[in-house]
Enzyme design. Structure first.
Site, short mmCIF file in Angstrom:
data_model
loop_
_atom_site.label_atom_id
_atom_site.label_comp_id
_atom_site.label_asym_id
_atom_site.label_seq_id
_atom_site.Cartn_x
_atom_site.Cartn_y
_atom_site.Cartn_z
N ARG A 166 50.63 0.24 21.17
CA ARG A 166 52.18 -0.24 20.43
C ARG A 166 51.91 0.05 19.25
NH1 ARG A 166 53.48 -0.66 25.35
NH2 ARG A 166 55.22 -0.93 26.82
N SER A 238 60.39 -6.12 26.24
CA SER A 238 59.57 -6.61 26.07
C SER A 238 59.38 -8.02 24.72
CB SER A 238 57.90 -6.25 26.22
OG SER A 238 57.66 -5.82 27.58
N GLU A 334 57.06 -7.61 19.85
CA GLU A 334 56.89 -6.28 19.99
C GLU A 334 58.16 -6.25 19.64
OE1 GLU A 334 57.30 -2.74 21.69
OE2 GLU A 334 57.60 -4.53 23.07
N1 EPU Z 1 53.98 -11.37 35.78
C1 EPU Z 1 54.05 -12.75 35.74
N2 EPU Z 1 55.46 -13.53 35.64
C2 EPU Z 1 56.26 -12.04 34.90
C3 EPU Z 1 55.73 -10.95 33.94
C4 EPU Z 1 55.17 -10.80 34.48
O1 EPU Z 1 53.77 -12.82 36.67
O2 EPU Z 1 56.95 -12.54 34.29
C5 EPU Z 1 52.25 -10.69 35.65
C6 EPU Z 1 52.49 -9.85 36.76
O3 EPU Z 1 52.50 -9.53 37.56
C7 EPU Z 1 51.53 -8.12 36.54
C8 EPU Z 1 51.89 -8.61 34.50
O4 EPU Z 1 51.68 -9.65 34.64
O5 EPU Z 1 50.27 -9.08 37.15
C9 EPU Z 1 52.14 -7.47 34.11
O6 EPU Z 1 53.83 -7.21 34.29
P1 EPU Z 1 54.05 -6.31 34.87
O7 EPU Z 1 53.83 -4.52 35.33
O8 EPU Z 1 55.68 -6.47 34.57
O9 EPU Z 1 54.50 -5.30 32.90
P2 EPU Z 1 54.39 -6.01 31.33
O10 EPU Z 1 53.04 -6.13 31.42
O11 EPU Z 1 54.85 -7.80 31.15
C10 EPU Z 1 54.61 -4.16 30.20
C11 EPU Z 1 54.86 -3.08 29.13
C12 EPU Z 1 56.68 -2.89 29.48
C13 EPU Z 1 55.90 -1.83 30.98
C14 EPU Z 1 55.30 -2.27 32.33
C15 EPU Z 1 55.09 -1.84 32.77
C16 EPU Z 1 54.29 -4.42 27.03
C17 EPU Z 1 54.40 -5.47 26.06
N3 EPU Z 1 55.10 -4.48 27.75
O12 EPU Z 1 54.88 -5.24 30.46
O13 EPU Z 1 57.02 -2.62 28.43
O14 EPU Z 1 57.70 -1.20 31.09
O15 EPU Z 1 54.55 -2.78 31.00
O16 EPU Z 1 54.22 -0.79 32.25
O17 EPU Z 1 53.14 -3.54 27.73
C18 EPU Z 1 57.74 -3.24 26.90
O18 EPU Z 1 57.67 -2.61 25.84
O19 EPU Z 1 59.58 -2.90 25.87
C19 EPU Z 1 58.33 -2.76 28.14
C20 EPU Z 1 59.10 -3.55 28.86
#
Ligand code: EPU
Length: 338
Positions: A166, A238, A334
């Site tokens: 990012r 995010s 972010e």
């Molecule tokens: N998780 C939870 N609770 C929640 C959300 C997530 O326990 O409420 C856990 C999930 O179960 C999983 C882990 O956290 O084990 C990661 O969750 P997820 O796959 O939903 O992705 P994220 O890390 O929360 C990132 C990006 C997103 C992108 C997703 C999918 C960042 C800051 N965010 O989110 O990007 O869509 O991965 O690749 O890196 C954005 O940047 O605006 C964005 C939406």
């Protein structure tokens, strides 16, 4: 086309849906319009600048006493092709997801996992958008822009963009100095599919054959099931980045919470899931006034209607504080605050 306005309302230009205005607003459709802009010696030249794309990663805090530049440059054109790749140059004002759809439609791989990310193509390199195991920097060949300080059109090969998680040079040293006008992408004719993130593989297989179309569909299905639709609930994806911490801290937290998601980066550092930390702090679906933590994805904050930028910011500070008190992990925004 050039459009210049004063006291422009920004509500339609930010997916959080907060009210704000900009003293001056300059929208343009050609890279050359920037030459016209800098050569017109107007009083607004000394005011603060902000470059606005699709407004999907920005939080306006109050009235912006400056100039907003809004590149609305259209066009997708083929630059060259060989046996393996096709290079496409895409205007900064094209919708990111329309571009992904275009690539998938022509059987070109490299951006399918980035389906349905809101915003415009010009913003994609700035924060090096990423999702479901792909990052846009992997397919960027070159970024073209305009340097407002030097008053010249400039080109940055991918290696010069200093891409990180990012992050890029455009977000740091070149912020509000280089305006991105187009991006050249190198797409794959015979792509290697990326299925190893979360439920992607399982969802693709449920749809049938493993191909670009089904990967795009699976990602769209996952995103729409977790992320709120900006037309219904204002949000900017995010709100925080996933924090990078010392491995020792990750291990310490894991002792108490064996289900902590940890993505090791090297011997000393690991990335944690901010959404998980917020959820375990007990804040999933937490609401205070007009702002809340989304019930299906705790890393996303939503505007239930009428929230101001400052309300959202104060809310996020409270979340950050509580996560810090519980886990000793400092979250970093972010979303861009203006
Ligand atoms: N998780 C939870 N609770 C929640 C959300 C997530 O326990 O409420 C856990 C999930 O179960 C999983 C882990 O956290 O084990 C990661 O969750 P997820 O796959 O939903 O992705 P994220 O890390 O929360 C990132 C990006 C997103 C992108 C997703 C999918 C960042 C800051 N965010 O989110 O990007 O869509 O991965 O690749 O890196 C954005 O940047 O605006 C964005 C939406």
């Amino acid at each position: 086309m050039i459009r210049f306005s004063e006291n422009q309302t920004l509500k339609p230009y930010n997916t959080f849906g907060v009210e704000a205005t900009s003293r001056y607003f300059f929208e343009f459709t050609e890279p050359e319009d920037l030459d016209t802009f800098v050569n017109a010696n107007k009083s607004w030249k000394d005011l603060p600048l902000f470059v606005l794309g699709g407004g999907s990663n920005v939080l306006f805090l109050n009235q912006f006493n400056g100039l907003i530049l809004h590149p609305n440059i259209p066009g997708i054109g083929k630059v060259k092709e060989d046996r393996q790749n096709v290079w496409l140059e895409v205007g900064a004002g094209e919708s990111w997801d329309d571009f992904v759809k275009y690539c998938v439609g022509f059987q070109l791989g490299g951006v399918e996992n980035l389906s349905l990310i809101p915003g415009l193509v010009g913003a994609a390199p700035v924060q090096n958008i990423g999702a479901y195991g792909q990052e846009v920097s992997e397919v960027i060949e070159m970024v073209k822009g305009y340097d407002l300080q030097q008053k010249v059109h400039v080109e940055f090969p991918a290696v010069a963009c200093e891409f990180g998680y990012r992050d890029s040079l455009f977000k740091r040293e070149l912020k509000n100095r280089v305006i991105i006008t187009s991006v050249v992408f190198r797409l794959e004719k015979f792509p290697e599919f990326r299925l190893n993130y979360g439920q992607v593989e399982e969802m693709v297989k449920a749809l049938g054959e493993v191909n670009l179309q089904n990967i795009r569909q699976a990602v769209i299905d996952i995103r729409t099931s977790k992320l709120p639709d900006v037309n219904e609930l204002g949000n900017a994806g995010s709100f925080f980045k996933n924090p990078v911490v010392e491995t020792a801290l990750a291990e310490k937290i894991r002792k108490t919470y064996p289900d902590l998601p940890v993505y090791p980066l090297d011997m000393d550092k690991a990335k944690l899931a901010a959404g998980w930390l917020i959820e375990k702090t007990g804040l999933k679906a937490y609401r205070d006034g007009n702002v809340g933590v989304h019930a299906k994805q705790a890393l996303v904050f939503v505007n239930y209607g009428g929230a101001t930028g400052n309300e959202v910011l104060n809310f996020s500070e409270k979340v950050k504080q509580q996560v810090y008190e519980k886990f000793g992990v400092e979250l970093e925004r972010e979303v861009n605050c203006v």
